[in-house]
Design a protein around this motif. Structure first.
Motif, PDB file in Angstrom:
ATOM      1  N   LEU A 210      -0.723   5.332   6.592  1.00  0.00           N
ATOM      2  CA  LEU A 210      -1.644   5.437   5.516  1.00  0.00           C
ATOM      3  C   LEU A 210      -2.983   5.821   5.917  1.00  0.00           C
ATOM      4  O   LEU A 210      -4.102   6.348   5.410  1.00  0.00           O
ATOM      5  CB  LEU A 210      -1.897   4.268   4.494  1.00  0.00           C
ATOM      6  CG  LEU A 210      -0.317   3.481   3.997  1.00  0.00           C
ATOM      7  CD1 LEU A 210      -0.856   2.425   3.327  1.00  0.00           C
ATOM      8  CD2 LEU A 210       0.614   4.503   3.272  1.00  0.00           C
ATOM      9  N   THR A 211      -3.095   5.883   7.215  1.00  0.00           N
ATOM     10  CA  THR A 211      -4.495   6.574   8.192  1.00  0.00           C
ATOM     11  C   THR A 211      -4.390   7.777   8.332  1.00  0.00           C
ATOM     12  O   THR A 211      -5.334   8.390   8.971  1.00  0.00           O
ATOM     13  CB  THR A 211      -4.435   5.536   9.362  1.00  0.00           C
ATOM     14  OG1 THR A 211      -3.219   5.882  10.117  1.00  0.00           O
ATOM     15  CG2 THR A 211      -4.715   4.189   9.123  1.00  0.00           C
TER      16      THR A 211
ATOM     17  N   GLY B 248       0.683  -1.271   0.095  1.00  0.00           N
ATOM     18  CA  GLY B 248      -0.046   0.088   0.010  1.00  0.00           C
ATOM     19  C   GLY B 248       0.761   1.297   0.129  1.00  0.00           C
ATOM     20  O   GLY B 248       0.277   2.326  -0.234  1.00  0.00           O
ATOM     21  N   ARG B 249       2.196   1.187   0.160  1.00  0.00           N
ATOM     22  CA  ARG B 249       2.884   2.437   0.723  1.00  0.00           C
ATOM     23  C   ARG B 249       2.803   3.310  -0.795  1.00  0.00           C
ATOM     24  O   ARG B 249       2.797   4.627  -0.523  1.00  0.00           O
ATOM     25  CB  ARG B 249       4.316   2.054   1.031  1.00  0.00           C
ATOM     26  CG  ARG B 249       5.363   3.130   0.902  1.00  0.00           C
ATOM     27  CD  ARG B 249       4.816   4.328   2.092  1.00  0.00           C
ATOM     28  NE  ARG B 249       4.630   3.809   3.414  1.00  0.00           N
ATOM     29  CZ  ARG B 249       3.928   4.570   4.251  1.00  0.00           C
ATOM     30  NH1 ARG B 249       3.783   5.975   4.049  1.00  0.00           N
ATOM     31  NH2 ARG B 249       3.827   4.382   5.558  1.00  0.00           N
ATOM     32  N   THR B 250       2.865   2.750  -1.860  1.00  0.00           N
ATOM     33  CA  THR B 250       3.249   3.673  -3.082  1.00  0.00           C
ATOM     34  C   THR B 250       1.999   4.016  -3.810  1.00  0.00           C
ATOM     35  O   THR B 250       1.932   4.570  -4.969  1.00  0.00           O
ATOM     36  CB  THR B 250       4.189   2.887  -3.878  1.00  0.00           C
ATOM     37  OG1 THR B 250       3.771   1.761  -4.628  1.00  0.00           O
ATOM     38  CG2 THR B 250       5.440   2.588  -3.177  1.00  0.00           C
ATOM     39  N   GLY B 251       0.800   3.592  -3.212  1.00  0.00           N
ATOM     40  CA  GLY B 251      -0.590   3.831  -3.986  1.00  0.00           C
ATOM     41  C   GLY B 251      -1.099   2.573  -4.617  1.00  0.00           C
ATOM     42  O   GLY B 251      -2.156   2.770  -5.217  1.00  0.00           O
TER      43      GLY B 251
ATOM     44  N   GLU C  13      -8.927   0.165  -0.231  1.00  0.00           N
ATOM     45  CA  GLU C  13      -9.006   1.596   0.736  1.00  0.00           C
ATOM     46  C   GLU C  13      -7.674   2.279   0.705  1.00  0.00           C
ATOM     47  O   GLU C  13      -7.260   3.251   0.730  1.00  0.00           O
ATOM     48  CB  GLU C  13      -9.806   1.198   1.891  1.00  0.00           C
ATOM     49  CG  GLU C  13      -9.662   2.818   2.669  1.00  0.00           C
ATOM     50  CD  GLU C  13     -10.259   2.613   4.422  1.00  0.00           C
ATOM     51  OE1 GLU C  13      -9.984   3.573   5.011  1.00  0.00           O
ATOM     52  OE2 GLU C  13     -10.545   1.369   4.651  1.00  0.00           O
ATOM     53  N   PHE C  14      -6.711   1.478   1.407  1.00  0.00           N
ATOM     54  CA  PHE C  14      -5.413   2.095   1.737  1.00  0.00           C
ATOM     55  C   PHE C  14      -4.648   2.439   0.729  1.00  0.00           C
ATOM     56  O   PHE C  14      -3.641   3.223   0.654  1.00  0.00           O
ATOM     57  CB  PHE C  14      -4.701   1.239   2.717  1.00  0.00           C
ATOM     58  CG  PHE C  14      -5.367   0.865   3.974  1.00  0.00           C
ATOM     59  CD1 PHE C  14      -5.336   1.904   4.984  1.00  0.00           C
ATOM     60  CD2 PHE C  14      -6.308  -0.008   4.345  1.00  0.00           C
ATOM     61  CE1 PHE C  14      -5.687   1.917   6.322  1.00  0.00           C
ATOM     62  CE2 PHE C  14      -7.017  -0.141   5.733  1.00  0.00           C
ATOM     63  CZ  PHE C  14      -6.635   1.177   6.413  1.00  0.00           C
ATOM     64  N   GLN C  15      -4.633   1.667  -0.394  1.00  0.00           N
ATOM     65  CA  GLN C  15      -3.930   1.964  -1.708  1.00  0.00           C
ATOM     66  C   GLN C  15      -4.387   3.138  -2.201  1.00  0.00           C
ATOM     67  O   GLN C  15      -3.652   4.076  -2.780  1.00  0.00           O
ATOM     68  CB  GLN C  15      -3.896   0.735  -2.642  1.00  0.00           C
ATOM     69  CG  GLN C  15      -3.434  -0.678  -2.322  1.00  0.00           C
ATOM     70  CD  GLN C  15      -4.350  -1.576  -1.721  1.00  0.00           C
ATOM     71  OE1 GLN C  15      -5.168  -0.951  -0.899  1.00  0.00           O
ATOM     72  NE2 GLN C  15      -4.295  -2.697  -1.754  1.00  0.00           N
ATOM     73  N   ARG C  16      -5.720   3.366  -2.203  1.00  0.00           N
ATOM     74  CA  ARG C  16      -6.237   4.716  -2.619  1.00  0.00           C
ATOM     75  C   ARG C  16      -6.023   5.868  -1.899  1.00  0.00           C
ATOM     76  O   ARG C  16      -5.589   6.882  -2.307  1.00  0.00           O
ATOM     77  CB  ARG C  16      -7.864   4.530  -2.742  1.00  0.00           C
ATOM     78  CG  ARG C  16      -8.542   3.778  -4.007  1.00  0.00           C
ATOM     79  CD  ARG C  16      -9.841   3.755  -3.846  1.00  0.00           C
ATOM     80  NE  ARG C  16     -10.563   3.408  -2.772  1.00  0.00           N
ATOM     81  CZ  ARG C  16     -11.128   2.084  -2.599  1.00  0.00           C
ATOM     82  NH1 ARG C  16     -10.679   1.246  -3.436  1.00  0.00           N
ATOM     83  NH2 ARG C  16     -11.776   1.751  -1.375  1.00  0.00           N
ATOM     84  N   ARG C  17      -5.810   5.641  -0.752  1.00  0.00           N
ATOM     85  CA  ARG C  17      -5.631   6.857   0.423  1.00  0.00           C
ATOM     86  C   ARG C  17      -4.073   7.273   0.012  1.00  0.00           C
ATOM     87  O   ARG C  17      -3.735   8.581   0.207  1.00  0.00           O
ATOM     88  CB  ARG C  17      -5.708   6.226   1.893  1.00  0.00           C
ATOM     89  CG  ARG C  17      -6.973   6.284   2.468  1.00  0.00           C
ATOM     90  CD  ARG C  17      -7.343   5.985   3.776  1.00  0.00           C
ATOM     91  NE  ARG C  17      -6.609   6.969   4.496  1.00  0.00           N
ATOM     92  CZ  ARG C  17      -6.922   8.103   5.068  1.00  0.00           C
ATOM     93  NH1 ARG C  17      -8.300   8.416   4.508  1.00  0.00           N
ATOM     94  NH2 ARG C  17      -6.285   8.879   5.656  1.00  0.00           N
ATOM     95  N   ALA C  18      -3.210   6.370  -0.148  1.00  0.00           N
ATOM     96  CA  ALA C  18      -1.835   6.630  -0.352  1.00  0.00           C
ATOM     97  C   ALA C  18      -1.794   7.287  -1.422  1.00  0.00           C
ATOM     98  O   ALA C  18      -1.038   8.233  -1.614  1.00  0.00           O
ATOM     99  CB  ALA C  18      -1.086   5.315  -0.446  1.00  0.00           C
TER     100      ALA C  18
END
Length: 406
Positions: free
Chosen positions: A386-387, A239-242, A313-318
């Motif tokens: 990422l939160t 998730g870090r890079t989107g 969700e977390f990929q989108r947030r990143a």
């Protein structure tokens, strides 16, 4: 009645560490006692916005409720069996992790360095048994300025003299080429090459993002040379890079992906080698192992981590917050920032050396209630959970602007 023990202050605790802890780290002078989400609190109750997230180990923030619940539930049932027996948590963990990463099999381990060492062993064994490389002749190509861990094998192919000096002799069998240089990589490949091991984004080096097409080129060159592509996604993955993996930005599927850090949810150390069946299938019972690798507690937390990522969700947030981060850093260019690189919610920021070293900038930001980590020279790394909210992220950027202006 005995009086309760007095809580030691931050200064007292830091001084108490000095004679009894080996000096392998130089932490910022903050003593964290509590944490929640993107925030930590020291023993005096001062709050800080965590813009490092444990080098991506805390991608989901401190004490994410779903991860804490999974750990609590498992602690009440079973924590460790060793791999001498099966556990009821391991199959689901492996099934869901392979589905998330698009691979076939999982080799569960504990730390990132263990995952890298395991990947090296698997690549060599594959080279001898499948590719037909003569015994003890296998080579692995790595990139300059890499960071894959701290074991003696790994630091042996590091180009960072601080990591290498005083720890030899080192294991042979590694060739170092410049990062982001496909011509140099191609020249290094031959019939003895077992694998190419690279970070899709070099984290410790300062969040170095390669040119578009580099990862695709690595995949094509390794395919042509008949060797493996090992992607170290221990910092860049999950998730870090989107995206789920950094290689997903180029739709590249490596033969082996190395995972760690965020896979343990900031609760327990969990790492994994995930790869094609014909690669990980070379291992047979007794040839590799780990007492704690794949233990029920780790599998339960790791499964909960995969569950968070399965939603996207977390990929989108990143990706979305990464755009905010990039925009904010671009506004600081020429105003104390001499350069930066980012991918998703991850950035390496080069500060004008006249303003201070990366360490000095980190200390000044700490006094503003923001925690970051320096790397080489006057570069700092930003990798918040990422939160984090957009407001919190903009607040951190405002603090950086204030520090640079001062």
């Amino acid at each position: 009645m005995t009086a309760p023990a007095r809580t030691r202050t931050s200064d007292e605790l830091i001084r108490a560490e000095e004679p009894v802890l080996a000096h392998n780290y130089h932490p910022l002078p903050v003593v964290v006692a509590r944490a929640e989400g993107a925030w930590v609190e020291d023993v005096e109750g001062r709050r800080y916005l965590d813009m490092l997230a444990g080098y991506s180990a805390l991608n989901f923030g401190h004490r994410h409720p779903a991860l804490i619940e999974a750990a609590h539930h498992q602690l009440d049932r079973l924590t460790l069996t060793s791999r001498a027996f099966h556990s009821d948590r391991l199959a689901e963990f492996a099934e869901r992790l392979t589905a998330l990463t698009g691979q076939d099999m999982v080799l569960p381990m504990n730390t990132g360095a263990e995952a890298v060492e395991s990947g090296i062993k698997v690549a060599r064994k594959w080279a001898y048994e499948v590719k037909g490389v003569p015994a003890d002749r296998a080579t692995i190509v790595v990139a300059a300025d890499n960071f894959h861990g701290r074991t003696t094998t790994i630091v042996g192919f590091s180009t960072d003299e601080t990591a290498r000096s005083g720890f030899g002799p080192f294991a042979p069998g590694f060739r170092i080429v410049p990062y982001n240089d496909l011509a140099a990589l191609e020249a290094a490949l031959d019939e003895t090459t077992a694998a190419v091991l690279i970070e899709p984004v070099q984290g410790e080096a300062g969040v170095i993002v390669p040119d578009d097409g580099y990862l695709t080129g690595v995949r094509e060159l390794t395919r042509r040379a008949g060797c493996l592509f090992l992607a170290d996604e221990i910092q860049s993955g999950l998730g870090r890079t989107g995206r789920t993996l950094a290689v997903d930005h180029e739709d590249v599927v490596p033969d082996v992906v190395l995972l760690g850090k965020a896979l343990g949810g900031g609760i327990v150390p969990v790492s994994a080698v995930v790869g094609r069946r014909e690669v990980l299938g070379v291992l047979r019972p007794g040839e590799h192992g780990s007492t704690f690798g794949g233990n029920p507690l780790s599998a339960a937390v790791g499964t909960a981590v995969v569950g968070l990522l399965e939603t996207g969700e977390f990929q989108r947030r990143a990706a979305e917050l990464g755009a905010v981060l990039r925009e904010g850093l671009a506004e600081l260019a020429g105003r104390g920032v001499v350069g930066f690189r980012s991918r998703g919610l991850w950035a390496g920021v080069d500060v004008d050396p006249a303003i201070g070293t990366g360490r000095e900038i980190g200390e000044r930001l700490m006094r503003e209630g923001v925690l970051v980590k320096d790397t080489h020279g006057s570069t700092i790394r930003l990798a918040p959970p990422l939160t984090i909210t957009e407001g919190e992220l903009r607040s951190a950027l405002a603090s950086l602007e204030k520090v640079l202006a001062a």
